[in-house]
Scaffold this motif. Sequence first.
Motif, PDB file in Angstrom:
ATOM      1  N   ALA A 157       0.826  -1.209   0.000  1.00  0.00           N
ATOM      2  CA  ALA A 157       0.000   0.000   0.000  1.00  0.00           C
ATOM      3  C   ALA A 157       0.859   1.259   0.000  1.00  0.00           C
ATOM      4  O   ALA A 157       0.532   2.246  -0.674  1.00  0.00           O
ATOM      5  CB  ALA A 157      -0.925  -0.008   1.217  1.00  0.00           C
ATOM      6  N   LEU A 158       1.970   1.241   0.747  1.00  0.00           N
ATOM      7  CA  LEU A 158       2.851   2.405   0.776  1.00  0.00           C
ATOM      8  C   LEU A 158       3.458   2.662  -0.600  1.00  0.00           C
ATOM      9  O   LEU A 158       3.635   3.821  -1.013  1.00  0.00           O
ATOM     10  CB  LEU A 158       3.957   2.207   1.808  1.00  0.00           C
ATOM     11  N   ALA A 159       3.780   1.588  -1.323  1.00  0.00           N
ATOM     12  CA  ALA A 159       4.309   1.759  -2.676  1.00  0.00           C
ATOM     13  C   ALA A 159       3.266   2.422  -3.583  1.00  0.00           C
ATOM     14  O   ALA A 159       3.594   3.310  -4.385  1.00  0.00           O
ATOM     15  CB  ALA A 159       4.725   0.403  -3.251  1.00  0.00           C
TER      16      ALA A 159
ATOM     17  N   LEU B 200     -14.543  -2.241  16.935  1.00  0.00           N
ATOM     18  CA  LEU B 200     -13.810  -1.242  17.703  1.00  0.00           C
ATOM     19  C   LEU B 200     -13.801   0.123  17.030  1.00  0.00           C
ATOM     20  O   LEU B 200     -13.853   1.141  17.710  1.00  0.00           O
ATOM     21  CB  LEU B 200     -12.361  -1.714  17.915  1.00  0.00           C
ATOM     22  N   ILE B 201     -13.684   0.152  15.707  1.00  0.00           N
ATOM     23  CA  ILE B 201     -13.629   1.434  14.998  1.00  0.00           C
ATOM     24  C   ILE B 201     -14.678   1.482  13.901  1.00  0.00           C
ATOM     25  O   ILE B 201     -15.082   0.453  13.353  1.00  0.00           O
ATOM     26  CB  ILE B 201     -12.234   1.715  14.405  1.00  0.00           C
ATOM     27  N   ASP B 202     -15.124   2.693  13.605  1.00  0.00           N
ATOM     28  CA  ASP B 202     -16.071   2.930  12.520  1.00  0.00           C
ATOM     29  C   ASP B 202     -15.666   4.223  11.829  1.00  0.00           C
ATOM     30  O   ASP B 202     -14.604   4.783  12.117  1.00  0.00           O
ATOM     31  CB  ASP B 202     -17.510   3.007  13.061  1.00  0.00           C
ATOM     32  N   ASP B 203     -16.517   4.728  10.936  1.00  0.00           N
ATOM     33  CA  ASP B 203     -16.162   5.938  10.187  1.00  0.00           C
ATOM     34  C   ASP B 203     -16.016   7.165  11.072  1.00  0.00           C
ATOM     35  O   ASP B 203     -15.386   8.147  10.671  1.00  0.00           O
ATOM     36  CB  ASP B 203     -17.216   6.214   9.100  1.00  0.00           C
ATOM     37  N   GLY B 204     -16.584   7.107  12.280  1.00  0.00           N
ATOM     38  CA  GLY B 204     -16.467   8.257  13.168  1.00  0.00           C
ATOM     39  C   GLY B 204     -15.197   8.265  13.988  1.00  0.00           C
ATOM     40  O   GLY B 204     -14.830   9.295  14.565  1.00  0.00           O
ATOM     41  N   THR B 205     -14.532   7.100  14.044  1.00  0.00           N
ATOM     42  CA  THR B 205     -13.330   7.002  14.882  1.00  0.00           C
ATOM     43  C   THR B 205     -12.103   6.522  14.120  1.00  0.00           C
ATOM     44  O   THR B 205     -11.011   6.457  14.689  1.00  0.00           O
ATOM     45  CB  THR B 205     -13.587   6.041  16.059  1.00  0.00           C
ATOM     46  N   GLY B 206     -12.253   6.160  12.859  1.00  0.00           N
ATOM     47  CA  GLY B 206     -11.118   5.677  12.084  1.00  0.00           C
ATOM     48  C   GLY B 206     -11.560   5.256  10.704  1.00  0.00           C
ATOM     49  O   GLY B 206     -12.576   5.706  10.190  1.00  0.00           O
ATOM     50  N   ARG B 207     -10.798   4.377  10.098  1.00  0.00           N
ATOM     51  CA  ARG B 207     -11.111   3.875   8.767  1.00  0.00           C
ATOM     52  C   ARG B 207     -10.876   2.368   8.732  1.00  0.00           C
ATOM     53  O   ARG B 207     -10.050   1.832   9.473  1.00  0.00           O
ATOM     54  CB  ARG B 207     -10.246   4.559   7.710  1.00  0.00           C
ATOM     55  N   LEU B 208     -11.610   1.674   7.849  1.00  0.00           N
ATOM     56  CA  LEU B 208     -11.458   0.239   7.659  1.00  0.00           C
ATOM     57  C   LEU B 208     -11.077  -0.053   6.222  1.00  0.00           C
ATOM     58  O   LEU B 208     -11.494   0.666   5.301  1.00  0.00           O
ATOM     59  CB  LEU B 208     -12.761  -0.491   8.004  1.00  0.00           C
TER      60      LEU B 208
ATOM     61  N   ALA C 144      -7.088  -0.590  -1.397  1.00  0.00           N
ATOM     62  CA  ALA C 144      -7.964   0.002  -0.383  1.00  0.00           C
ATOM     63  C   ALA C 144      -7.141   0.629   0.737  1.00  0.00           C
ATOM     64  O   ALA C 144      -7.489   1.697   1.256  1.00  0.00           O
ATOM     65  CB  ALA C 144      -8.902  -1.065   0.179  1.00  0.00           C
ATOM     66  N   TRP C 145      -6.032  -0.024   1.105  1.00  0.00           N
ATOM     67  CA  TRP C 145      -5.170   0.540   2.146  1.00  0.00           C
ATOM     68  C   TRP C 145      -4.509   1.829   1.672  1.00  0.00           C
ATOM     69  O   TRP C 145      -4.399   2.794   2.419  1.00  0.00           O
ATOM     70  CB  TRP C 145      -4.123  -0.493   2.584  1.00  0.00           C
ATOM     71  N   ALA C 146      -4.091   1.846   0.422  1.00  0.00           N
ATOM     72  CA  ALA C 146      -3.490   3.069  -0.119  1.00  0.00           C
ATOM     73  C   ALA C 146      -4.496   4.216  -0.117  1.00  0.00           C
ATOM     74  O   ALA C 146      -4.158   5.368   0.195  1.00  0.00           O
ATOM     75  CB  ALA C 146      -2.976   2.812  -1.536  1.00  0.00           C
ATOM     76  N   ASP C 147      -5.767   3.910  -0.452  1.00  0.00           N
ATOM     77  CA  ASP C 147      -6.807   4.948  -0.426  1.00  0.00           C
ATOM     78  C   ASP C 147      -6.985   5.513   0.980  1.00  0.00           C
ATOM     79  O   ASP C 147      -7.041   6.734   1.176  1.00  0.00           O
ATOM     80  CB  ASP C 147      -8.138   4.364  -0.910  1.00  0.00           C
ATOM     81  N   ALA C 148      -7.098   4.611   1.968  1.00  0.00           N
ATOM     82  CA  ALA C 148      -7.338   5.058   3.345  1.00  0.00           C
ATOM     83  C   ALA C 148      -6.138   5.824   3.894  1.00  0.00           C
ATOM     84  O   ALA C 148      -6.300   6.873   4.535  1.00  0.00           O
ATOM     85  CB  ALA C 148      -7.659   3.852   4.229  1.00  0.00           C
ATOM     86  N   ILE C 149      -4.934   5.303   3.647  1.00  0.00           N
ATOM     87  CA  ILE C 149      -3.737   5.988   4.132  1.00  0.00           C
ATOM     88  C   ILE C 149      -3.589   7.346   3.460  1.00  0.00           C
ATOM     89  O   ILE C 149      -3.256   8.350   4.101  1.00  0.00           O
ATOM     90  CB  ILE C 149      -2.483   5.117   3.889  1.00  0.00           C
TER      91      ILE C 149
ATOM     92  N   LEU D  78      -5.988  10.017   5.008  1.00  0.00           N
ATOM     93  CA  LEU D  78      -5.593  10.545   6.317  1.00  0.00           C
ATOM     94  C   LEU D  78      -4.254  11.267   6.260  1.00  0.00           C
ATOM     95  O   LEU D  78      -4.047  12.236   6.993  1.00  0.00           O
ATOM     96  CB  LEU D  78      -5.532   9.401   7.333  1.00  0.00           C
ATOM     97  N   THR D  79      -3.360  10.817   5.408  1.00  0.00           N
ATOM     98  CA  THR D  79      -2.066  11.485   5.295  1.00  0.00           C
ATOM     99  C   THR D  79      -2.231  12.921   4.815  1.00  0.00           C
ATOM    100  O   THR D  79      -1.505  13.824   5.259  1.00  0.00           O
ATOM    101  CB  THR D  79      -1.140  10.713   4.337  1.00  0.00           C
ATOM    102  N   GLY D  80      -3.196  13.130   3.957  1.00  0.00           N
ATOM    103  CA  GLY D  80      -3.382  14.462   3.392  1.00  0.00           C
ATOM    104  C   GLY D  80      -4.302  15.381   4.165  1.00  0.00           C
ATOM    105  O   GLY D  80      -4.579  16.502   3.709  1.00  0.00           O
ATOM    106  N   ASP D  81      -4.793  14.954   5.333  1.00  0.00           N
ATOM    107  CA  ASP D  81      -5.783  15.766   6.054  1.00  0.00           C
ATOM    108  C   ASP D  81      -5.503  15.730   7.558  1.00  0.00           C
ATOM    109  O   ASP D  81      -6.010  14.864   8.284  1.00  0.00           O
ATOM    110  CB  ASP D  81      -7.186  15.235   5.762  1.00  0.00           C
ATOM    111  N   ALA D  82      -4.714  16.671   8.043  1.00  0.00           N
ATOM    112  CA  ALA D  82      -4.342  16.707   9.464  1.00  0.00           C
ATOM    113  C   ALA D  82      -5.548  16.947  10.357  1.00  0.00           C
ATOM    114  O   ALA D  82      -5.648  16.383  11.451  1.00  0.00           O
ATOM    115  CB  ALA D  82      -3.292  17.788   9.700  1.00  0.00           C
ATOM    116  N   ALA D  83      -6.491  17.777   9.904  1.00  0.00           N
ATOM    117  CA  ALA D  83      -7.676  18.075  10.711  1.00  0.00           C
ATOM    118  C   ALA D  83      -8.528  16.822  10.890  1.00  0.00           C
ATOM    119  O   ALA D  83      -9.074  16.577  11.976  1.00  0.00           O
ATOM    120  CB  ALA D  83      -8.489  19.192  10.062  1.00  0.00           C
TER     121      ALA D  83
END
Length: 379
Positions: free
Chosen positions: A211-213, A312-320, A328-333, A336-341
């Motif tokens: 995903a990082l690649a 444990l987590i949902d859209d209000g507390t994280g991402r799946l 899908a991991w690249a999308d989620a990462i 969040l990487t691009g949005d500090a707020a």
Amino acid sequence: MFRKVMHICLSSGWGGLEMYSPRIIPELRRQGWEVHGLALEGSRVAASLAEAGITPLTMASRGQALLRVGRLLRYLKAHDIRVLHCHKSSDLRLGALLVTLRPSLLLFFTDHMGVTRPKKDPYHRWAYGKVRRLFSISEATRRRNLTAFPLPPERIRRLYLGIDPAPYVPRLINTERQALRDSLDIPPGAVAIGLAGRLTPGKGQGVWIEALARLTARHPALVWHGVLIGGLTAGEGSSEAFVAELRGRVAELGLGERVTFAGFRSDLPRLFEAIDIVCVPSRNEAFGLTVIEAMAAGKAVIGADSGAIPELIDDGTGRLAAPDDPEAWADAIGELTGDAALREHLGEAARQKVNAHFTLKAHVQELVEAYADALKGAS
């Protein structure tokens, strides 16, 4: 009332199952229970019980424990212990034998792993038939337990694990945090993307690297750094062959300067202060302690949408994300990487959720209520 319990863990390993008893002992004591332990001689479990403040009874092997069942019964009688709590299915043979020989004993069992096949043959019907309450550590494992174990539904209870949130409250000043990031080779201004856990295929480090690649290809302007936290040797619980495979793949993908292998660390609460996003891509977590630890630290968490993690987590507390889908991991990462707020908002909501639902105090309170109810019913 006999507010005394013996926790039995005859394991030579060291993982979440083995860490459980020493982790809850201080809270059990705070809630008025005297705790005893039974462990293997020289095991890390025995040492950790001693570190938690009790002197465990030890045996050279499970076989020896069975041969010395008379000694165990005398110990239990001498200390007025009526509650036994097992944590490995292989220890239930001993627990069930003790209850068979002394029916006044009350046997509890926690399924920490999540059973994968039915256990309804004559032996398991006998052994599990002696269990007063079986604790499932998530709803996902409880559903499997209801099908697999020869017990009526009312004797199988979901009991989420919990943590003490206090150690995860940020405490580093800016210069200390920066020094920690420097030690992990995190460049100034980079978003640190961490993954903590044993380096074994089931924990998902491989899909994370892929995903990082993809993240690099999709978002070349993003400044980020990956941090893999976990032992690098078999003695630290990891697969050395898999570690070598991961290192090779990182090099093949040209990520050598962007991924740090941090090794085993005992200061995970502080490491979370150096990390901005925590990833938990495990394929089939029975619970997900790392998830709630990161949440307690106020981190934005991306978890696998399998096993117990979606509880444990949902859209209000994280991402799946799917545990086998690097896209899908690249999308989620990337989100969040691009949005500090967004990271800050999710992290704060996650912290509040842990404080409300996943504390060690609440876990032990429900546990001792089950002990007390059984004692009351048996008196």
